[in-house]
Design an enzyme around this catalytic site. Structure first.
Site, mmCIF file in Angstrom:
data_model
loop_
_atom_site.group_PDB
_atom_site.id
_atom_site.type_symbol
_atom_site.label_atom_id
_atom_site.label_comp_id
_atom_site.label_asym_id
_atom_site.label_seq_id
_atom_site.Cartn_x
_atom_site.Cartn_y
_atom_site.Cartn_z
ATOM 1 N N ASP A 27 88.902 -25.233 54.161
ATOM 2 C CA ASP A 27 89.461 -26.152 54.712
ATOM 3 C C ASP A 27 90.575 -25.794 55.569
ATOM 4 O OD1 ASP A 27 91.121 -28.502 55.433
ATOM 5 O OD2 ASP A 27 90.394 -29.660 53.771
ATOM 6 N N ARG A 43 74.725 -41.379 68.151
ATOM 7 C CA ARG A 43 74.782 -40.804 66.703
ATOM 8 C C ARG A 43 74.080 -39.566 66.802
ATOM 9 N NH1 ARG A 43 70.738 -41.564 62.831
ATOM 10 N NH2 ARG A 43 70.060 -43.684 63.798
ATOM 11 N N TYR A 67 92.581 -31.068 48.049
ATOM 12 C CA TYR A 67 92.779 -32.401 48.699
ATOM 13 C C TYR A 67 92.246 -33.598 47.711
ATOM 14 C CZ TYR A 67 92.788 -36.284 51.832
ATOM 15 O OH TYR A 67 92.702 -37.735 52.321
ATOM 16 N N LYS A 98 94.890 -34.831 61.348
ATOM 17 C CA LYS A 98 96.299 -34.282 61.069
ATOM 18 C C LYS A 98 96.699 -33.430 62.328
ATOM 19 C CE LYS A 98 95.069 -36.049 57.321
ATOM 20 N NZ LYS A 98 94.621 -35.355 56.156
HETATM 21 C C1 LIG Z 1 93.393 -35.485 55.179
HETATM 22 C C2 LIG Z 1 92.938 -34.387 54.730
HETATM 23 C C3 LIG Z 1 91.581 -34.300 54.541
HETATM 24 C C4 LIG Z 1 90.502 -35.676 54.730
HETATM 25 O O1 LIG Z 1 90.520 -36.065 56.047
HETATM 26 P P1 LIG Z 1 90.315 -37.469 56.685
HETATM 27 O O2 LIG Z 1 90.566 -37.156 58.104
HETATM 28 O O3 LIG Z 1 91.514 -38.203 56.053
HETATM 29 O O4 LIG Z 1 88.915 -37.913 56.155
HETATM 30 C C5 LIG Z 1 90.729 -33.209 54.001
HETATM 31 N N1 LIG Z 1 91.346 -32.140 53.656
HETATM 32 C C6 LIG Z 1 92.655 -32.166 53.940
HETATM 33 C C7 LIG Z 1 93.614 -30.778 53.740
HETATM 34 C C8 LIG Z 1 93.681 -33.216 54.232
HETATM 35 O O5 LIG Z 1 94.891 -33.101 54.516
#
Ligand SMILES: *Cc1c(COP(=O)(O)O)cnc(C)c1O
Length: 394
Positions: A185, A60, A113, A210
């Site tokens: 992000d 952790r 998002y 992603k």
């Molecule tokens: C999918 C996504 C998230 C969240 O990510 P997870 O891995 O599903 O928790 C945050 N920001 C964007 C732009 C995303 O496409």
């Protein structure tokens, strides 16, 4: 008794746990699937806990696979440090919670998002943090809502699903002048297109689920940024336990090794798909930063290198048309995620933005006819062929 004089229960528990010495090294990264690390002596415990000696303690708090992934993402994002997390949302939570206190104000981009929107709009106010959403394309509007308590500005490089592009240098300048931190992000753009840290951001987050992972086989997140921000996020993550499993960290690093090869093809294919859709009579509107008609095409051309990303959104006549389109696809599958090597299709109103109230969603331009494509790395003729035949049935 075994050859070392141990009983069969003892043999089962202790046999075979160490790696035999070898003159050679594994070429691929190794997996350290251990939840805890053994100390050879008690006097080392204080030194390791105090950070005087480097050593892992408990997963952790950190694990070799976390460090490998964090080093890789920090290098790709040209950031001094990085923190791996159990998901993109865990990364968003870690960085936001590290930077705000009760009484703080956050300025966030409209059209974030859905999960990030929900974190900021629904959860943070319960902890005494106020949030203002603003159109970040309008720099004067951002400047106007930043106040003395604004500690954080949160934007996406390329917004989801309408693919608006933030002017990161300008927003970073506003943050700096007001003593706030800027978190970007960078999930949709990836470090292949742009490094927000170089443009003045303090932290970058990724849903590594992603493009960084790239194969839809792992859920993971990363925050990269300046050492102090990452240190604070790391202490918080260690406390709340947003820990990434070591195997998931290993899988993400494996995916990362082909990021630039994949992104090169994602970008090239997406541009061709966007050009095709822009000429199609059944399509009302196409959002893609690589199209000259996109409102931030000039900004994107300056800020990005190597293309405009792999996501293309487009508008059909309405919900019935969208349903007919999705149903008629033969190769491209409907899946509420993105960034896979295969082309996938999503419907933001029903998936990523279903937590956003309908009126708000409509006001943002996310209607029932909006389709989001995550263009894969297949042969582009096969992708366009499938989309084209499905559009015939709309
Ligand atoms: C999918 C996504 C998230 C969240 O990510 P997870 O891995 O599903 O928790 C945050 N920001 C964007 C732009 C995303 O496409």
């Amino acid at each position: 008794m075994d050859s070392r004089g141990r009983g069969r229960h003892t043999t089962a528990v202790h046999a075979g746990l160490t790696i035999e010495p070898s003159a050679t090294e594994p070429l691929a990264a190794t997996i350290c699937q251990s939840s805890v690390f053994a100390f050879p002596a008690l006097d080392l415990v204080d030194a390791v806990y105090a950070g005087e000696k480097t050593g892992y303690i408990y997963t952790r708090y950190g694990n070799p696979n976390h460090r490998m992934l964090e080093r890789a993402v920090a290098d790709l994002e040209k950031a001094p440090a990085a923190l791996s997390c159990s998901s993109g949302m865990a990364a968003a939570f870690a960085v936001v919670a590290a930077l705000v206190d009760a009484g703080s104000h956050v300025v966030a981009a409209e059209g974030l998002y859905g999960g990030t929107y929900s974190l900021l709009a629904n959860e943070l106010p319960r902890f005494g943090v106020s949030v203002t959403f603003v159109d970040v394309a309008d720099v004067a509007a951002v400047e106007a809502v930043v106040g003395p308590n604004t500690r954080l500005i949160f934007v996406e490089t390329i917004s989801n699903p309408l693919l608006r592009v933030a002017d990161i240098p300008q927003v970073a300048d506003i943050a700096r002048r007001h003593g706030a931190k800027l978190c970007v992000d960078n999930t949709f753009a990836t470090p292949y297109l742009v490094n927000p840290i170089e443009l003045g951001a303090d932290a970058v987050i990724h849903s590594a689920t992603k493009y960084l992972g790239g194969h839809s086989d792992v859920v993971a997140g990363v925050v990269a940024g300046e050492g102090e921000v990452i240190g604070r996020a790391r202490r918080l993550a260690q406390t709340v336990g947003t820990t990434l499993d070591p195997f998931a960290a290993w899988l993400t690093l494996r995916g990362l090794r082909t990021l630039s090869a994949r992104m090169e093809r994602h970008c090239r294919n997406a541009q061709a798909v966007a050009d095709f859709l822009a000429r199609h009579p059944a399509v009302r509107h196409v959002a893609y930063p690589g199209l000259p008609a996109h409102p931030e095409h000039a900004l994107s051309s300056r800020m990005f290198r190597g293309g405009f990303g792999g996501i293309v959104s487009f508008e059909l006549g309405g919900g019935a048309e969208a349903a007919a389109f999705v149903k008629s696809l033969a190769m491209c599958r409907f899946a509420p995620s993105l960034g896979d090597v295969a082309t996938t299709v999503s419907h933001p109103a029903k998936t990523s933005h279903r937590q956003v109230p309908v009126e708000r969603r409509e006001a943002m331009g996310i209607g029932e006819g909006l389709i989001r494509l995550s263009v894969g790395i297949e042969d582009v003729a096969d992708i366009i062929g499938d989309i084209s035949q499905a559009l015939e049935r709309v």
